[in-house]
Design a protein around this motif. Sequence first.
Motif, PDB file in Angstrom:
ATOM      1  N   VAL A 208     -10.074   2.232  -6.975  1.00 55.88           N
ATOM      2  CA  VAL A 208     -10.670   1.219  -7.844  1.00 55.88           C
ATOM      3  C   VAL A 208      -9.644   0.169  -8.240  1.00 55.88           C
ATOM      4  N   ASN A 209      -8.397   0.586  -8.476  1.00 56.39           N
ATOM      5  CA  ASN A 209      -7.370  -0.328  -8.977  1.00 56.39           C
ATOM      6  C   ASN A 209      -6.521  -0.963  -7.883  1.00 56.39           C
ATOM      7  N   LEU A 210      -6.754  -0.589  -6.636  1.00 59.76           N
ATOM      8  CA  LEU A 210      -5.906  -1.085  -5.551  1.00 59.76           C
ATOM      9  C   LEU A 210      -5.889  -2.612  -5.491  1.00 59.76           C
ATOM     10  N   VAL A 211      -7.052  -3.227  -5.362  1.00 55.68           N
ATOM     11  CA  VAL A 211      -7.112  -4.689  -5.241  1.00 55.68           C
ATOM     12  C   VAL A 211      -6.683  -5.387  -6.531  1.00 55.68           C
ATOM     13  N   PRO A 212      -7.180  -4.965  -7.721  1.00 54.19           N
ATOM     14  CA  PRO A 212      -6.698  -5.610  -8.955  1.00 54.19           C
ATOM     15  C   PRO A 212      -5.195  -5.509  -9.137  1.00 54.19           C
ATOM     16  N   TYR A 213      -4.608  -4.354  -8.824  1.00 58.20           N
ATOM     17  CA  TYR A 213      -3.157  -4.198  -8.950  1.00 58.20           C
ATOM     18  C   TYR A 213      -2.428  -5.091  -7.948  1.00 58.20           C
ATOM     19  N   LEU A 214      -3.000  -5.218  -6.755  1.00 61.17           N
ATOM     20  CA  LEU A 214      -2.378  -6.047  -5.736  1.00 61.17           C
ATOM     21  C   LEU A 214      -2.390  -7.517  -6.147  1.00 61.17           C
ATOM     22  N   LEU A 215      -3.526  -7.976  -6.642  1.00 62.34           N
ATOM     23  CA  LEU A 215      -3.653  -9.392  -7.013  1.00 62.34           C
ATOM     24  C   LEU A 215      -2.881  -9.736  -8.272  1.00 62.34           C
ATOM     25  N   SER A 216      -2.742  -8.791  -9.176  1.00 60.14           N
ATOM     26  CA  SER A 216      -2.032  -9.049 -10.442  1.00 60.14           C
ATOM     27  C   SER A 216      -0.566  -8.633 -10.390  1.00 60.14           C
TER      28      SER A 216
ATOM     29  N   LEU B  46       0.836  -1.203   0.000  1.00 62.31           N
ATOM     30  CA  LEU B  46       0.000   0.000   0.000  1.00 62.31           C
ATOM     31  C   LEU B  46       0.875   1.261   0.000  1.00 62.31           C
ATOM     32  N   VAL B  47       1.967   1.254   0.777  1.00 62.18           N
ATOM     33  CA  VAL B  47       2.870   2.411   0.811  1.00 62.18           C
ATOM     34  C   VAL B  47       3.515   2.629  -0.550  1.00 62.18           C
ATOM     35  N   VAL B  48       4.004   1.550  -1.161  1.00 62.39           N
ATOM     36  CA  VAL B  48       4.630   1.657  -2.483  1.00 62.39           C
ATOM     37  C   VAL B  48       3.616   2.115  -3.528  1.00 62.39           C
ATOM     38  N   TYR B  49       2.400   1.592  -3.410  1.00 58.68           N
ATOM     39  CA  TYR B  49       1.336   1.983  -4.350  1.00 58.68           C
ATOM     40  C   TYR B  49       1.040   3.477  -4.239  1.00 58.68           C
ATOM     41  N   LEU B  50       0.980   3.978  -3.010  1.00 61.06           N
ATOM     42  CA  LEU B  50       0.712   5.399  -2.799  1.00 61.06           C
ATOM     43  C   LEU B  50       1.848   6.261  -3.351  1.00 61.06           C
ATOM     44  N   ILE B  51       3.087   5.861  -3.063  1.00 55.80           N
ATOM     45  CA  ILE B  51       4.235   6.629  -3.570  1.00 55.80           C
ATOM     46  C   ILE B  51       4.264   6.610  -5.090  1.00 55.80           C
ATOM     47  N   SER B  52       4.002   5.450  -5.676  1.00 56.52           N
ATOM     48  CA  SER B  52       4.009   5.338  -7.140  1.00 56.52           C
ATOM     49  C   SER B  52       2.893   6.162  -7.758  1.00 56.52           C
ATOM     50  N   PHE B  53       1.748   6.198  -7.101  1.00 54.52           N
ATOM     51  CA  PHE B  53       0.624   6.998  -7.598  1.00 54.52           C
ATOM     52  C   PHE B  53       0.968   8.482  -7.560  1.00 54.52           C
ATOM     53  N   LEU B  54       1.529   8.940  -6.445  1.00 55.32           N
ATOM     54  CA  LEU B  54       1.894  10.346  -6.330  1.00 55.32           C
ATOM     55  C   LEU B  54       3.028  10.727  -7.281  1.00 55.32           C
ATOM     56  N   SER B  55       3.817   9.722  -7.687  1.00 59.95           N
ATOM     57  CA  SER B  55       4.917   9.954  -8.631  1.00 59.95           C
ATOM     58  C   SER B  55       4.488   9.760 -10.075  1.00 59.95           C
ATOM     59  N   HIS B  56       3.172   9.465 -10.275  1.00 59.35           N
ATOM     60  CA  HIS B  56       2.605   9.300 -11.621  1.00 59.35           C
ATOM     61  C   HIS B  56       3.294   8.184 -12.408  1.00 59.35           C
TER      62      HIS B  56
END
Length: 343
Positions: A116-124, A93-103
């Motif tokens: 919306v993409n949190l769970v699909p990105y996590l599972l895939s 979740l931390v990496v996802y947030l940093i990556s999102f803020l870094s576009h």
Amino acid sequence: MQPIQRQHLFNYDLLRGIAIILVAVQHAWSMSELDVDEWGLLCYGYRTFVNCGVPLFVIMSGALLLDAPIRPMEEFFKRRFTRILYPFLLWALVVYLISFLSHRYDEVLTWKDFFVNLVPYLLSNKINDFHWFVHMILALYIIAPFLQRALTLCDRKSLDYLMLGWLLVMVLRSFYPNIYMLKYTSGLFPYLGCFIAGYYIRHYCYGRLLRWASLSGVILFGILDIVTETRLSYVELLMAISMFAFFSVRPMNRQPAGSTLLVLLSRYSYMIYLIHIPIIRALMSVTCSYHTPDNPGWVGLQPLWWAAAVLAICLVGCWILEQLRLPASVLKVLGITPVPKKG
């Protein structure tokens, strides 16, 4: 042969510390786009050793889990499975947030897209593709209690046949990948063999002669891997198994002198694995100097400095977290292993 007593063994601390160093160097090298055949012998020699990092983690997991006393399934999943799962979810979740803020994601542009993409990105495994190891080890953990019970019914001879069968399949997969019976074997299969090999070595393999034989195996498999230009994946697995055997056949009940750094890396290894990729990316964005073909010596050494910097940053960060006197349960969720009890 009587199994060793259930106590903390520093063999595994040393191996785990070595393994996380190999993983950090491997990722720093590959992310700097230097892991290419054009580097020739230097590339093959580098791959031979750093590619042992992940198999070493799997082998150690098999040794510690499959040779442990059998416990109720609920207790196993509560103590072991969640110990891997919770830190993974937190840092993903931390990496996802940093990556999102870094576009960094083309499909995640708004906060709505983020959720919306949190769970699909996590599972895939789209949050951080280097987290594939966690997905793989969680799959092994799911079958571990069943496998543990099955192995208690096997004698030494049965396990010999099992390991030889695994090796035969790995060899055939390399030379004849289109054999129909082998074509659809899962990518989990190589690591399943490593998982069982850890149990096999810890349970049955002792003695000075085996220790020197395993050292010979490390050297011979290393040379073979370089000669074959690291194209036979099973050779790297055999090298990792030999390396594990070399360190594990003589149990260390006391911390060896001069091993403090490796022991610390061992305790922090899981957290380091989960967060080291964003740190490497940050270092790369700051230096922006890994593409300098006019200075090949610096190009070859820079990933080693990145890996050292990443490990140093993580060590300092974990040490600070421990100084905050956080509860042991919080440290476990962060991916930090508690200090081992003496005796």
